[in-house]
Design a protein around this motif. Structure first.
Motif, PDB file in Angstrom:
ATOM      1  N   THR A  76      -9.584  -0.079  -7.643  1.00 15.21           N
ATOM      2  CA  THR A  76      -8.652   0.043  -7.131  1.00 15.21           C
ATOM      3  C   THR A  76      -6.894  -0.527  -7.594  1.00 15.21           C
ATOM      4  O   THR A  76      -6.412   0.001  -7.340  1.00 15.21           O
TER       5      THR A  76
ATOM      6  N   ASP B 136       0.759   4.765  -1.049  1.00 13.84           N
ATOM      7  CA  ASP B 136       1.498   3.862  -0.808  1.00 13.84           C
ATOM      8  C   ASP B 136       2.708   3.007  -1.744  1.00 13.84           C
ATOM      9  O   ASP B 136       1.829   2.268  -2.234  1.00 13.84           O
ATOM     10  N   ARG B 137       3.635   3.265  -2.541  1.00 14.62           N
ATOM     11  CA  ARG B 137       4.554   3.023  -3.636  1.00 14.62           C
ATOM     12  C   ARG B 137       4.946   1.096  -3.654  1.00 14.62           C
ATOM     13  O   ARG B 137       5.035   0.869  -4.408  1.00 14.62           O
ATOM     14  N   LEU B 138       5.225   0.914  -2.264  1.00 14.33           N
ATOM     15  CA  LEU B 138       5.493  -0.358  -2.183  1.00 14.33           C
ATOM     16  C   LEU B 138       3.946  -0.837  -1.529  1.00 14.33           C
ATOM     17  O   LEU B 138       3.699  -2.118  -3.208  1.00 14.33           O
ATOM     18  N   LYS B 139       2.684  -0.646  -1.922  1.00 13.06           N
ATOM     19  CA  LYS B 139       1.588  -1.153  -1.784  1.00 13.06           C
ATOM     20  C   LYS B 139       1.528  -1.008  -3.451  1.00 13.06           C
ATOM     21  O   LYS B 139       1.384  -1.987  -4.142  1.00 13.06           O
ATOM     22  N   CYS B 140       1.482  -0.001  -4.446  1.00  6.01           N
ATOM     23  CA  CYS B 140       1.581  -0.084  -5.965  1.00  6.01           C
ATOM     24  C   CYS B 140       2.671  -0.990  -6.626  1.00  6.01           C
ATOM     25  O   CYS B 140       2.265  -1.941  -6.888  1.00  6.01           O
TER      26      CYS B 140
ATOM     27  N   HIS C 179      -3.700   2.101  -8.140  1.00  2.83           N
ATOM     28  CA  HIS C 179      -2.551   1.778  -7.732  1.00  2.83           C
ATOM     29  C   HIS C 179      -1.116   1.679  -9.380  1.00  2.83           C
ATOM     30  O   HIS C 179      -0.319   2.166  -8.776  1.00  2.83           O
TER      31      HIS C 179
ATOM     32  N   CYS D 123      -4.104  -9.425  -5.093  1.00  5.41           N
ATOM     33  CA  CYS D 123      -4.269  -8.615  -3.256  1.00  5.41           C
ATOM     34  C   CYS D 123      -5.581  -7.951  -2.784  1.00  5.41           C
ATOM     35  O   CYS D 123      -5.201  -6.698  -1.216  1.00  5.41           O
TER      36      CYS D 123
ATOM     37  N   GLU E 132       3.066  -3.863  -5.475  1.00  4.42           N
ATOM     38  CA  GLU E 132       3.281  -5.046  -4.967  1.00  4.42           C
ATOM     39  C   GLU E 132       1.829  -5.386  -6.242  1.00  4.42           C
ATOM     40  O   GLU E 132       1.676  -6.772  -6.960  1.00  4.42           O
ATOM     41  N   VAL E 133       0.993  -4.644  -5.598  1.00  6.62           N
ATOM     42  CA  VAL E 133      -0.485  -4.356  -7.166  1.00  6.62           C
ATOM     43  C   VAL E 133       0.166  -4.839  -8.871  1.00  6.62           C
ATOM     44  O   VAL E 133      -0.494  -5.854  -9.370  1.00  6.62           O
TER      45      VAL E 133
ATOM     46  N   LEU F 118      10.268  -6.879  -3.264  1.00  2.00           N
ATOM     47  CA  LEU F 118       9.137  -7.207  -3.389  1.00  2.00           C
ATOM     48  C   LEU F 118       9.595  -8.937  -1.786  1.00  2.00           C
ATOM     49  O   LEU F 118       9.526  -9.151  -0.800  1.00  2.00           O
TER      50      LEU F 118
END
Length: 312
Positions: free
Chosen positions: A32, A2-6, A36, A26, A8-9, A73
């Protein structure tokens, strides 16, 4: 992934200065989190992080990507906040415009560190969810190339393609140390400067002009100055040490005059510099945080005026 999660990380890693710190923020393992970030680097085809000592710091691309990711974000957080508002009209508008995230701002070194810093402090106290990334540069900046959201520019006309907000100009006054004036005499008119040691100022490789309010009194560019500096603080110290007459911003000069280390001369001929401008890119979406920052600074530093889009 998921690009959005990447994103955020990646943002959390940059803020923490380490993969482990970003991973903890996170709620995941460092392995992990690494995957990301690597997923983003694979999409962009370039590294986003580099090691500096014990820290992970963003590359040049990473710095710009971090700013954009943080903005994305922050807007999502603002959108989610709409679900927390009460009945219509209660707080929806404030949720929509609540400034969140980082603003990258550029200003000339002395203007930023002395004139603007107290105002920046006030702004941050009233905007707890905003962070300022201040780039002090004594040269013209390319907002798009350098990832600058807003820039304070002193003197001259802004480059084409910018939205320019006019701010108050900076009054400059000629000054010298008591010892220098005792040795060389006190000039009564700008024409008397020809017999004095003048301290020159260079900005962005251009030698500054000593232009006074009386057009007939203008001395032009000081090309035979005994000392030329590209920083007003250096000029200030040179004047305090009796090296000559300097033309300095009033906000730097006042404390030295109060302490008796400098004396104002030619006060009736004080120079009013061309107004400062606060600029940002034209033809782009203006985030709520940037819009709020500009509005705050114009209220503090300049007359209310319609922004002007510069053209060639």
């Amino acid at each position: 992934m998921d690009r959005l999660k990447c994103m955020e990380v990646f943002v959390q890693v940059v803020r923490a200065g380490s993969l482990s710190g970003g991973a903890a923020a996170c709620g995941m393992s460092a392995v992990t989190a690494t995957r990301h970030v690597q997923a983003l680097e694979g999409r962009l085809g370039q590294p986003l992080l580099r090691r500096s000592g014990r820290r992970q710091v963003p590359t040049e691309l990473g710095e710009r990507y971090f700013i954009e990711c943080a903005e994305v974000l922050a807007r999502i957080e603002n959108a989610d906040a709409l679900g927390d508002v009460g009945p219509a009209g209660s707080s929806m508008s404030s949720a929509l415009v609540r400034p969140v995230g980082q603003i990258r701002v550029s200003a000339p070194t002395t203007v930023g560190s002395h004139l603007l810093m107290p105002i920046f402090a006030e702004y941050l106290q009233t905007h707890p969810d905003v962070a300022l990334d201040l780039a002090l540069k004594d040269r013209a900046v390319d907002l798009e190339e350098e990832g600058i959201h807003a820039a304070f520019q002193a003197g001259g006309n802004p480059e084409p393609g910018l939205v320019a907000h006019t701010l108050r100009g900076v009054t400059r006054v000629a000054c010298a140390s008591p010892g220098y004036l005792a040795r060389r005499g006190i000039p009564g008119h700008p024409s008397d400067l020809a017999g004095h040691d003048c301290l020159g100022f260079r900005y962005d490789d251009v030698l500054g002009r000593w232009a006074f309010t009386d057009a007939a009194a203008n001395t032009g560019t000081v090309r035979d100055a005994r000392l030329i500096a590209n920083n007003p603080l250096a000029q200030l110290q040179a004047a305090v040490h009796g090296m000559g007459i300097a033309l300095l911003p009033e906000y730097l000069l006042a404390p030295e005059v109060d302490a008796g280390r400098l004396v104002r001369v030619l006060e009736a001929e004080a120079q009013l510099s061309e107004p400062m401008h606060l600029v940002h890119l034209a033809g782009r979406y203006v985030s709520s945080k940037l819009e709020d920052f500009v509005r705050y600074m114009v209220a503090k530093l300049g007359p209310e005026a319609c922004p002007v889009v510069t053209s060639a």
